[in-house]
Write an enzyme that holds these catalytic residues in place. Structure first.
Site, PDB file in Angstrom:
ATOM      1  N   PHE A 157      -7.164   2.282   7.615  1.00  0.00           N
ATOM      2  CA  PHE A 157      -6.326   1.134   7.262  1.00  0.00           C
ATOM      3  C   PHE A 157      -5.551   1.502   6.008  1.00  0.00           C
ATOM      4  O   PHE A 157      -6.133   1.729   4.955  1.00  0.00           O
ATOM      5  CB  PHE A 157      -7.157  -0.128   7.005  1.00  0.00           C
ATOM      6  CG  PHE A 157      -6.301  -1.318   6.682  1.00  0.00           C
ATOM      7  CD1 PHE A 157      -5.791  -2.117   7.690  1.00  0.00           C
ATOM      8  CD2 PHE A 157      -5.973  -1.617   5.370  1.00  0.00           C
ATOM      9  CE1 PHE A 157      -4.974  -3.207   7.400  1.00  0.00           C
ATOM     10  CE2 PHE A 157      -5.159  -2.699   5.065  1.00  0.00           C
ATOM     11  CZ  PHE A 157      -4.662  -3.499   6.082  1.00  0.00           C
ATOM     12  N   ASP A 242      -5.970   7.895  -0.042  1.00  0.00           N
ATOM     13  CA  ASP A 242      -5.819   6.464  -0.259  1.00  0.00           C
ATOM     14  C   ASP A 242      -7.076   5.957  -0.952  1.00  0.00           C
ATOM     15  O   ASP A 242      -8.122   5.792  -0.332  1.00  0.00           O
ATOM     16  CB  ASP A 242      -5.614   5.781   1.094  1.00  0.00           C
ATOM     17  CG  ASP A 242      -5.481   4.268   1.005  1.00  0.00           C
ATOM     18  OD1 ASP A 242      -5.871   3.696  -0.029  1.00  0.00           O
ATOM     19  OD2 ASP A 242      -5.008   3.662   1.984  1.00  0.00           O
ATOM     20  N   LYS A 275      -5.258  -2.688  -5.696  1.00  0.00           N
ATOM     21  CA  LYS A 275      -6.409  -3.584  -5.746  1.00  0.00           C
ATOM     22  C   LYS A 275      -6.982  -3.726  -7.154  1.00  0.00           C
ATOM     23  O   LYS A 275      -6.427  -4.418  -7.977  1.00  0.00           O
ATOM     24  CB  LYS A 275      -7.453  -3.165  -4.717  1.00  0.00           C
ATOM     25  CG  LYS A 275      -7.010  -3.430  -3.271  1.00  0.00           C
ATOM     26  CD  LYS A 275      -8.137  -3.293  -2.294  1.00  0.00           C
ATOM     27  CE  LYS A 275      -7.684  -3.584  -0.857  1.00  0.00           C
ATOM     28  NZ  LYS A 275      -7.447  -5.000  -0.601  1.00  0.00           N
TER      29      LYS A 275
END
Length: 425
Positions: A157, A242, A275
């Protein structure tokens, strides 16, 4: 816990203000239905707790999906944002600010142990999706027409905009928007032989999450990342990691790939962040390690209106400072190990995965949604990331005592979930 009507919710109720039901009805009439109905309407947060519009308190064990690293309303973050917005809230990227430059320098210090290689540079964006879009543009700029292929993993994702979505494996996310930008191929998760077979001189980049969060908190097997580094180097491809969910101290180290059994000393070409970086203030980053990756994009080839704005940069600096000053990386590692051990002993939990405070509890059956609903009713926010798996990504300030209240409540929630699942069938 959730039966206690306290805080702003109680004051709103006393004034006759709208509660969860009324706000949800207004939500349905005003907000696009991309998320379904909200589970609750939250009005306030403090530390690891939030309160809803009916005055009920919840222990937030999801942290905005690994975002609220310092919890809610942390004094250092509040002060940094308030001071910055009172000084300078936004400038265009025709200019820079001390906060932007200082943050970029700080990221270069922490993304690689001992500091980034000479010539490394940072691009600041607004989210993890934007960071991965930027990284994909780096891959395309690096590869050109001679290297049309990009490799990612099943279960990946990387975001929901068109480029990031092309890197995201789940068919339900992808299919409504196809055709997507081409050239992305998905390989079996953790399969070194499949990676070796797929690699070639026509590959522009390999995109990897050191720990796949949306797939149920799955870490790359030991040795995989090292082999990916060797293969990408041999074939002239970029290795892009990521760390949007797993970075910023969440796994007990600044980056998940710093963990020896995952990264083994690997230095990637690009790392993406977001985040937890801003502690709740929107920000993302593309960190290009070394001159080759850092110079791929020139003036006019990428940009953003809000990326690197002084407000978000000041917030990120405050988050980094608190994580360092309060040694929250070590705290995340220690508390995470203790919490995983305690969860493993709960009847109905068949496996526990994760590092630091990025944790998945696998359940005996496909009852995660029912368990999450029962936990919410009991005053705990968790995420049913898969049918049989609960994900936890709590604030790094969570205490052992607070975590213990969740472990104590879990058996009753699992029993309730099993009953609800039987009734459903």
């Amino acid at each position: 816990m959730s039966g206690n009507v306290t805080g702003d919710g109680a004051r709103m109720a006393a004034r006759g203000a709208a509660g969860n039901a009324a706000w949800t009805e207004r939500y349905r009439g005003a907000v696009m239905n991309t998320f379904g109905d909200p589970q609750r309407v939250l009005v306030r947060g403090e530390g690891p707790y939030v309160w809803d519009a009916d005055g009920r308190r919840y222990l937030d064990l999801l942290g905005g999906i690994a975002v609220n690293a310092l919890g809610h309303a942390h004094p250092a973050l509040v002060a940094a944002v308030a001071d910055q917005v009172a000084t300078l809230g936004h400038v265009s990227n025709f200019f820079t600010t001390p906060a932007q430059v200082t943050l970029a320098e700080k990221l270069l210090e922490i993304v690689s142990p001992g500091g980034a290689p000479a010539g490394s540079r940072v691009f600041l964006a607004n989210s993890g999706t934007e960071a991965n879009e930027g990284a994909l543009k780096l891959a395309r700029r690096h590869g050109g027409p001679a290297r049309p292929r990009v490799l990612a993993l099943e279960g990946a994702f990387h975001g929901r905009t068109m480029g990031a979505l092309a890197l995201t494996h789940k068919a339900a996310y992808r299919e409504p928007f196809e055709p997507l930008p081409g050239g992305v191929e998905f390989l079996p998760f953790g399969d070194v032989a499949a990676l070796e077979a797929a690699m070639g001189d026509d590959v522009a980049a390999v995109f990897l999450e050191p720990i796949q969060g949306e797939a149920g908190v799955r870490a790359l097997p030991e040795g995989y990342l090292a082999r990916a580094r060797a293969l990408t180097t041999a074939h002239g491809a970029l290795l892009i990691l990521d760390e949007v969910q797993s970075g910023m101290g969440r796994t007990g180290t600044w980056m998940a790939h710093h963990l020896g059994h995952i990264g083994g000393g690997v230095v990637p070409d690009v790392v993406t962040l977001a985040k937890g970086l801003g502690g709740g203030v929107p920000i993302g980053a593309v960190v290009a390690l070394g001159t080759d990756a850092a110079t791929l994009l020139g003036p006019g080839q990428h940009g953003t209106t809000f990326g690197g704005n002084p407000l978000a940069s000041a917030a990120a600096l405050a988050v980094i400072d608190v994580i360092e000053r309060e040694d929250l990386r070590a705290h995340a590692a220690d508390l995470g190990a203790d919490l995983r051990a305690r969860l493993s002993a709960v009847d109905g939990v068949t496996a526990v995965r994760g590092e630091g405070l990025l944790i998945a509890a696998q359940l005996a059956g496909p009852v995660a949604k029912e368990a999450a609903a029962a936990l919410l009713a009991a005053g705990f926010i968790v995420n049913p990331v898969r049918e049989d798996t609960l994900r936890l990504a709590p604030p790094l300030i969570l205490t052992a005592e607070q975590a213990g209240t969740f472990v104590a409540a879990l058996p009753a929630a699992l029993a309730s979930a099993a009953t609800a699942a039987r009734d459903r069938s």
